[in-house]
Enzyme design. Structure first.
Site, short mmCIF file in Angstrom:
data_model
loop_
_atom_site.label_atom_id
_atom_site.label_comp_id
_atom_site.label_asym_id
_atom_site.label_seq_id
_atom_site.Cartn_x
_atom_site.Cartn_y
_atom_site.Cartn_z
N GLU B 212 -9.49 -21.31 -45.77
CA GLU B 212 -8.20 -20.76 -46.09
C GLU B 212 -8.17 -19.32 -46.15
O GLU B 212 -9.12 -18.73 -46.00
CB GLU B 212 -7.81 -21.34 -47.59
CG GLU B 212 -8.86 -20.91 -48.72
CD GLU B 212 -8.53 -21.66 -49.96
OE1 GLU B 212 -8.09 -22.78 -50.04
OE2 GLU B 212 -8.87 -21.02 -51.16
N HIS B 250 -8.41 -0.21 -52.36
CA HIS B 250 -9.15 0.17 -51.17
C HIS B 250 -10.33 -0.71 -50.94
O HIS B 250 -10.69 -1.06 -49.83
CB HIS B 250 -9.38 1.62 -51.30
CG HIS B 250 -8.15 2.49 -51.28
ND1 HIS B 250 -7.39 2.48 -50.38
CD2 HIS B 250 -7.91 3.22 -52.11
CE1 HIS B 250 -6.25 3.49 -50.90
NE2 HIS B 250 -6.56 3.84 -52.01
#
Lengths: 380, 295
Positions: B212, B250
């Site tokens: 997935e 980030h």
């Protein structure tokens, strides 16, 4: 669960991580009061959970009350990448000498915590990671051992932080690690971590993602959950404890398990339909959960047909069937429902639903057949 | 043959006296699994339909020779239960508990890795393992599996594990073992562990891998397949059409170097020689074709 910058800074403060004095404001008057308290000059920062605020004009420096009034007025109500600004954070402006980057997160493949530290922080950090990866000093931390000051001290030298920043930065990194572990964060990130012209090291921004699985030991997180979502459908789902993401299509989706729910979106899209949502009722869902899920989908005016795709494991299909029946009795479901039920207690579940089947409540044998049927009913 | 467990595996159910533990423990026994004991701190000395309940895993192991454990306890207590089983000398632990904090999982995994290297943990937040006709440890509905092989299944998603079993069984294609590794951040057993075991199992002739979106486990599995697997692999990655997920600051992008999209995973698998399907039904059809081709 992502926190807003101001919430992240408040969270940092609980672990002793230095930030600038500031306050939140929902109106221009509140922004003025926050600015007076913080002391001019101040920075007015839009509180949205999306990057690129500065470039969008959502972060402004204000030298006096007039400028605060002007900037807060512009920023409140502003749209940043689809997020409306309802709140600003006003803090005393810092004189920045250097911008660094620091974060802790989980390195999934290594199954260890990963700290990243760079002397080249700021908005371009992702670019630095690509063009100059050596500029990011990576440190794996084994959760058994944790991070001590001696290791952090070596780390700040390795990352080439300015000598005058190192001692404070090392202490701050130990605090950030503690916040990440004891505060149950998936991510604790400071970008930029700054060195001021008077030699102070502090967090100028805060990006914190909390691990919702740990909410049972953090009752204080309830305040954050209340401010987490804007989509009224998502709000309604959240109040009912459902894992729901709103989308733009016309087929309402209810499935058990994130994988099956995603797969259901895949299949609906592949047969020419479009999903109105992602909704995972989770493992072990009972009749009440199923009924609540149908109510949430029913409240979405864009939905024209509903696909209930259940493969029972820990979820028992008879419970799901009872939930469907209960929901039909409780509320008038506007759209036709297509059911696909397999797995644990599927025979019992199908028997419960059999007397209720009609043009408005259809059962199909396979996921693919059910997808075709529901897309046809939605009129795609 | 099967991987990790077989018809001789003796299971102690931690949490047998709770609602879920009782339901699934008894279902596992009805399937044929040797469920020899249960544990419960305050119901020791009683039994659940003939299965004796002990105060601790150590006592259960002493009395019954259990060598596997099935952990069905709530998130705040699950990691302690896993470590208790490892300390008692259990070599295979299945934990189905959903909702364990990632910090606890990371600590527990590293303690197992350091202190109990001979113990394998499957999960948490997984459906368990079934070797059709032999044993079923976990929450999978046994009637959807078909004995006799030759396909091994490994899946990161619970319900898609059932879907994969179902697609094959409906076509008359059996399974050697089906392993649900779970989708949590720190799984005890990963794709590569299972691929390696299937490659070594003479009765497994082909493998189905269900992935997935998110993370980079599928990409790592692809690299392993390219390097080490001689048996054909069929794969489906859920979330091909999913909306882009939340990005974890980030740090997420810096670590993985990709966004963990289904597209990137499918490309990596495809380049490794894997047959990649767009939905579970297609994956089933591809596998049926391969198995028929094996004669």
């Amino acid at each position: 669960m992502d926190l807003f910058e101001y919430q992240g800074k408040q969270y940092f403060a609980r672990f002793g991580i230095p930030t600038s004095a500031g306050g939140v404001a929902d109106t221009v008057d509140e922004a003025l009061a926050a600015a007076e308290a913080a002391g001019y000059p101040v920075v007015v920062k839009a509180q949205v959970k999306v990057g690129g605020r500065g470039k969008a004009g959502g972060v402004k420096l204000a030298a006096n009350a007039d400028e605060v009034r002007e900037h807060a007025g512009n920023i409140l109500g502003m749209d940043i990448k689809g997020h409306t600004v309802h709140r600003v954070w006003v803090e005393h402006a810092s004189d920045i000498a250097k911008e660094y980057y620091a974060s802790f997160t989980l390195d999934r493949p290594a199954k260890l915590h990963l700290g990243m530290l760079s002397a080249e922080g700021g908005v371009e950090i992702e670019e630095v990671a690509v063009t100059n990866p050596e500029a990011i000093a990576r440190l794996h931390v084994n959760p058994i051992e944790g991070l001590d000051l001696a290791t952090a001290t070596k780390w700040v030298a390795e990352a080439n932080l300015d000598p005058e920043a190192r001692e404070q930065a090392a202490a701050l990194l130990v605090q950030l690690y503690t916040c990440y572990v004891e505060g149950d964060c998936d991510l604790a990130e400071i970008n930029p971590l700054i060195l001021t012209t008077d030699g102070e090291v502090k967090a100028l921004d805060a990006k914190v993602t909390l691990d919702e699985n740990a909410s049972f030991r953090h009752p204080e997180w309830e305040d954050y959950a209340a401010t987490d979502t804007e989509d009224p459908r998502e709000k309604m789902a959240k109040e009912r404890g459902l894992n729901y993401i709103g989308l733009e299509g016309s087929v309402g989706i209810i499935a058990n398990g994130a994988g099956l729910a995603m797969s259901t979106l895949d299949v609906v899209n592949q047969v020419g339909g479009s999903a109105a949502n992602f909704l995972d009722i989770g493992g072990g869902a009972n009749a009440d959960v199923m009924a609540a899920a149908l109510e949430v989908i029913n409240a979405d005016p864009a939905v024209r047909a509903i696909f209930v795709n259940i493969f029972g494991g820990i979820t028992r299909v008879d419970e799901v069937a009872n939930g469907v029946v209960a929901a039909l009795e409780r509320v008038e479901i506007r759209s036709p429902i297509v059911l696909r039920l397999d797995g644990t207690n599927a025979i019992e579940g199908r028997a419960i639903l059999a007397p209720h089947l009609s043009e408005r409540l259809v059962a199909e044998a396979t996921m693919l057949e059910a997808a075709r049927r529901v897309v046809a009913l939605a009129g795609n | 043959m099967s991987i990790f467990v077989d018809e001789n595996t003796k299971v102690v159910v931690q949490g047998l006296t709770g609602g879920q533990g009782r339901f699934h423990g008894l279902r596992n026994r009805a399937y044929g699994t040797k469920v020899v004991a249960g544990t419960s701190p305050n119901k020791a000395g009683t039994d659940v339909e003939g299965i004796p309940v002990y105060a601790s895993v150590a006592e259960a192991v002493d009395a019954t020779g259990a060598d596997a454990s099935f952990v069905v306890v709530p998130p705040p207590a699950a990691c302690a239960a896993i470590l208790e089983a490892a300390e008692a000398g259990v070599s295979f632990i299945v934990c189905i508990t959903e909702g364990i904090p990632a910090q606890d999982e990371a600590l527990t995994f590293n303690r197992l890795r350091t202190e109990f290297p001979g113990t394998r943990l499957l999960g948490p937040n997984c459906p368990g393992i079934i070797s059709p006709g032999k044993t079923n440890i976990g929450i999978t509905s046994g009637d959807i599996a078909l004995a006799g092989g030759p396909v091994g299944i490994v899946s990161r998603s619970g319900t898609l594990t059932y879907q994969a079993l179902h697609e094959l069984s409906q076509q008359g294609v059996g399974q050697t073992t089906c392993v649900g590794i779970g989708g949590d951040p720190v799984p005890g057993t990963n794709f590569i562990d299972c691929l390696e075991a299937f490659e070594d199992d003479p009765d497994t002739l082909a493998v189905m891998l269900i992935g997935e979106i998110g993370g980079s486990e599928e990409e790592r599995a692809a690299a392993f397949i390219a390097e080490h697997m001689t048996k054909p692999v069929v794969s489906y990655v859920a979330g091909v059409t999913a909306p882009p997920g939340r990005k974890m600051g980030h740090a997420g992008a810096i670590i993985s170097g990709s966004q963990g999209t289904a597209q990137a995973k499918m490309e990596a698998l495809s380049e490794a020689g894997v047959s990649v399907a767009l939905n579970p039904t297609e994956a089933g059809e591809m596998m049926v074709e391969i198995v028929r081709g094996l004669g």
